[in-house]
Design an enzyme around this catalytic site. Structure first.
Site, PDB file in Angstrom:
ATOM      1  CD  GLU B  60       2.854  -1.698 -31.986  1.00  0.00           C
ATOM      2  OE1 GLU B  60       4.096  -1.742 -31.903  1.00  0.00           O
ATOM      3  OE2 GLU B  60       2.235  -2.114 -32.983  1.00  0.00           O
ATOM      4  CG  HIS B 127      -3.344 -11.698 -35.378  1.00  0.00           C
ATOM      5  ND1 HIS B 127      -2.178 -12.421 -35.440  1.00  0.00           N
ATOM      6  CD2 HIS B 127      -3.083 -10.539 -36.027  1.00  0.00           C
ATOM      7  CE1 HIS B 127      -1.264 -11.731 -36.114  1.00  0.00           C
ATOM      8  NE2 HIS B 127      -1.789 -10.594 -36.475  1.00  0.00           N
TER       9      HIS B 127
HETATM   10  C1  LIG Z   1       4.292  -4.903 -32.864  1.00  0.00           C
HETATM   11  C2  LIG Z   1       3.403  -5.119 -34.033  1.00  0.00           C
HETATM   12  N1  LIG Z   1       2.591  -4.138 -34.445  1.00  0.00           N
HETATM   13  C3  LIG Z   1       1.792  -4.327 -35.507  1.00  0.00           C
HETATM   14  C4  LIG Z   1       1.774  -5.505 -36.175  1.00  0.00           C
HETATM   15  C5  LIG Z   1       0.849  -5.722 -37.370  1.00  0.00           C
HETATM   16  N2  LIG Z   1       1.675  -5.936 -38.545  1.00  0.00           N
HETATM   17  C6  LIG Z   1       1.960  -7.184 -38.986  1.00  0.00           C
HETATM   18  S1  LIG Z   1       3.086  -7.191 -40.204  1.00  0.00           S
HETATM   19  C7  LIG Z   1       3.138  -5.506 -40.246  1.00  0.00           C
HETATM   20  C8  LIG Z   1       4.029  -4.835 -41.217  1.00  0.00           C
HETATM   21  C9  LIG Z   1       5.410  -5.364 -41.156  1.00  0.00           C
HETATM   22  O1  LIG Z   1       6.223  -4.692 -42.029  1.00  0.00           O
HETATM   23  P1  LIG Z   1       7.738  -5.075 -42.197  1.00  0.00           P
HETATM   24  O2  LIG Z   1       8.392  -5.174 -40.867  1.00  0.00           O
HETATM   25  O3  LIG Z   1       8.325  -4.127 -43.161  1.00  0.00           O
HETATM   26  O4  LIG Z   1       7.705  -6.548 -42.788  1.00  0.00           O
HETATM   27  P2  LIG Z   1       7.102  -7.012 -44.198  1.00  0.00           P
HETATM   28  O5  LIG Z   1       5.717  -7.450 -43.919  1.00  0.00           O
HETATM   29  O6  LIG Z   1       7.150  -5.861 -45.134  1.00  0.00           O
HETATM   30  O7  LIG Z   1       7.975  -8.127 -44.618  1.00  0.00           O
HETATM   31  C10 LIG Z   1       2.301  -4.963 -39.273  1.00  0.00           C
HETATM   32  C11 LIG Z   1       2.113  -3.525 -39.036  1.00  0.00           C
HETATM   33  C12 LIG Z   1       2.617  -6.525 -35.697  1.00  0.00           C
HETATM   34  N3  LIG Z   1       2.654  -7.739 -36.252  1.00  0.00           N
HETATM   35  N4  LIG Z   1       3.418  -6.304 -34.638  1.00  0.00           N
END
Ligand SMILES: Cc1ncc(C[n+]2csc(CCOP(=O)(O)OP(=O)(O)O)c2C)c(N)n1
Ligand SMILES: [Mg+2]
Lengths: 323, 324
Positions: B60, B127
């Protein structure tokens, strides 16, 4: 009988925790589809070995800072399925007493620092936990998990670099499941291996086969021992695959089916099960016993959670401050 | 005039501004192939291409920082925060880089940051937040929060055309729950202008966002009891429309301020101060606030229900005030 330095009972314990993780999450999925659970439901189906294998390398005094696909690590810290279910159901019996939902839980008393949504926020916190443990001088370590997506955030960089500079006893475990929500790894980083970044921080970095629970365990064990010896942090990247949608509302139609098929053949539980049979540690009756034990435990846990009361609206302002 | 949902109004504003002005581009997480967590930008990638619909890593601070850079070069970035809660991860770039640039150097930063905010959907503490209060304290930013499809479309267009950084808070509870008439022709809703959404002589409710709808429900119930409520929808929270605020306060002499965000340091306190400074002699009773309490947004239904302001709470406050 000895594999990866684990006894027969320990190997069965690892197996049990893999199975329990999957069954509990399946149960949560069912409750979600029944409309009993609100909000996001993020499952670790198909990547349970990352959490279970790494957490199994920890001792009783160690502290975890898990992420949202680390049910296995929570269970190994002694968090009970019924508490997790009550958490999802928003009941007083949940670990946040209804104040927070789903994967946002932990229990400091049991060495489990509760997760919050913003990806990678836990990484600097794990560094701080390790800082405190280092001062105690008892050889305790911290371990934290995060996704491939989380590794793009500034807090990843700041947290790991600080840990490296301070040489604190912490193990950083990346669950590289190839996707962050809809974003494939190729859009997350130009470098195929997250572990390669360890070099940029001057810490140890390794890649483990994330669906091989013993490979994860061994890599974690080595990193934990390094940390205990006062040799600072390590970064372990576990290659795995997110087999379901990001959350249960997401059909993951953006993931190539073939990729999923490839990884389905590498299911961490089936793979480990086959080896346990080969080593004559697990047989049909033992497996049936475990399946039965788990089913009974989960039934009781769901009943307990559903019987747990909701918090009362009048208490909404309680607990913002310690005093 | 066609009736469209609030979320469709946002989609249309983005689409039309992208068509109108080549400089406008979208940047955020999962907005391209996936079309965004709420599917607002579904189909944009196909239409406008990868240069103008940019999927980013989870970063972000870099998203906003790079948007500032692009804006300084004359482009018109529109950032999507997947949830407004994660705007906190970009706080520094917003309040230090974007907000202060024009005052320091005289250069415009035509940047829009938009995203879903607000509760009522069991989203829990991360959220559901209403972070507008964090930003109305920052000179150099503009902050808007539409309540209707018409305002959602018009304010987003105005934000994209504005030369300064605008933070645009959508209310996710309204996305698919409300519909309203929106003209086909191009139009904007001016930033900085509140609107009287309901006329009434007895008491003013000053509010914005999702709470406008709760205020309407309260007004209908109060009307049955002989109390006619005027509803002023602030629409823009920075800069506040002092004239409209003082206008309704002077007209009815009784003001209830309503917001879903938590109480202390909220927009309501500022509105109350404006009234106290500019219309004290016209007040017939205390200025009341109906807001969320000073707690994180709780997850479980009974706690979230207690947390959120609603028509019942507005009616209770209005009746208390009407008795003066
Ligand atoms: C700072 C932030 N931006 C956006 C989100 C929304 N979001 C939740 S999980 C996610 C993807 C996470 O991917 P990863 O770190 O690869 O973990 P995975 O879900 O694949 O285990 C996003 C974009 C968030 N939780 N935190
Ligand atoms: Mg991932």
């Amino acid at each position: 009988m000895n594999h990866s330095g684990l006894t027969r009972d320990q190997l069965l314990d690892v197996y049990y925790h893999l199975r329990l993780t999957r069954s509990l999450e399946e149960r949560i999925g069912i409750l979600y589809r029944q409309g009993k659970i609100f909000g996001g439901v993020y499952l670790s189906t198909g990547q349970e070995a990352v959490s279970v294998g790494a957490a199994y390398a920890l001792g009783p005094g160690d502290i975890i800072v898990p992420s949202h696909r680390d049910m296995g690590a929570h269970l190994l810290r002694g968090i009970q399925p019924r508490e997790i279910l009550a958490q999802y159901l928003g009941r007083l019996g949940g670990l946040s007493r209804g104040r927070d939902g789903n994967v946002h839980y932990g229990d400091i008393q049991r060495g489990d620092v509760a997760f919050i949504s913003p990806m990678a926020d836990g990484i600097p916190v794990a560094t701080g936990v390790a800082l405190a443990l280092k001062r105690q001088g008892k050889g305790r370590v911290a371990m934290t998990w995060f996704g491939d997506g989380a590794s793009s955030r500034g807090d990843f960089h700041e947290g790991i670099n600080l840990a490296a500079v301070l040489r604190v006893p912490v193990v950083f475990v990346c669950n590289n499941n190839q996707y962050a929500y809809s974003t494939p790894l190729s859009r997350q980083t130009r470098v195929p291996d997250i572990a390669a970044r360890a070099g940029g921080y001057g810490i140890a970095g390794t890649i483990a086969e994330g669906n091989d629970v013993l490979a994860v365990y061994e890599a974690a064990k080595e990193a934990v021992e390094r940390a205990r010896r006062g040799e600072g942090p390590s970064l372990i990247e576990c290659k795995t695959m997110r087999m379901r949608g990001h959350s249960e509302h997401d059909d993951a139609s953006y993931v190539p089916r073939q990729l999923l098929e490839e990884w389905r053949a590498k299911d961490p539980i089936q793979g480990f099960e086959a080896r346990l049979r080969e080593w004559r540690i697990l047989d049909e009756s033992e497996e049936a016993r475990i399946t039965k034990r788990m089913a009974e435990e989960l039934e009781a846990a769901v009943a307990w959670a559903e019987a747990s009361p909701f918090p009362e609206g009048k208490d909404v302002e309680q607990g913002v401050y310690s005093t | 005039m066609p009736e469209i949902t609030y979320i469709e109004a946002i989609r249309q504003a983005l689409w039309e501004e992208m068509e109108r002005d080549e400089r406008v581009f979208l940047v955020g997480e999962d907005i391209g192939v996936y079309g965004g967590a709420f599917k607002i930008t579904l189909g944009f990638l196909e239409k406008f291409g990868e240069d103008r619909v940019i999927d980013t890593p989870i970063a972000e601070s870099a998203i906003v920082g790079s948007a500032v850079g692009a804006a300084l070069m004359g482009l018109r970035p529109v950032v999507e925060m997947q949830f407004s809660d994660f705007i906190a991860c970009a706080f520094d770039q917003i309040v230090n880089m974007a907000a202060k640039f024009h005052y320091r150097m005289g250069n415009s930063v035509p940047l829009v940051i938009r995203g879903p905010s607000g509760g009522g959907v069991h989203g829990g503490p991360f959220h559901s937040q209403n972070p507008e209060g964090w930003f109305v304290h920052v000179p150099g930013l503009k902050v808007v929060a539409p309540s209707s499809p018409y305002d959602a479309k018009g304010l987003l267009k105005a934000a994209i055309r504005d030369p300064d950084p605008v933070i645009y808070f959508e209310h996710k509870y309204l996305y698919r729950r409300i519909k309203g008439k929106v003209p086909d022709e191009d139009f904007t809703v001016p930033i900085g202008k509140a609107e009287v959404k309901r006329e009434g002589a007895d008491l003013s409710v000053i509010t914005y966002g999702a709470m406008v709808h709760q205020a309407f429900e309260a007004a209908n119930r109060l009307s049955a009891k002989g109390i006619e409520v005027e509803i002023l929808d602030l629409r823009t929270l920075l800069p506040l429309d002092r004239e409209a605020i003082l206008g309704t306060a002077r007209k009815t002499g009784k003001v209830v301020i309503v917001h879903e965000a938590t109480r202390t340091g909220g927009v309501g306190g500022e509105v109350a101060a404006i009234i106290a400074e500019g219309a004290f002699d016209r007040l017939d009773g205390p200025i009341l606030r109906v807001t969320a309490p000073d707690t994180p947004v709780p997850f479980t239904a009974p706690l979230e229900e207690a947390f959120l302001p609603n028509a019942d709470k507005i009616v209770a406050a209005a009746q208390r005030l009407a008795a003066y």
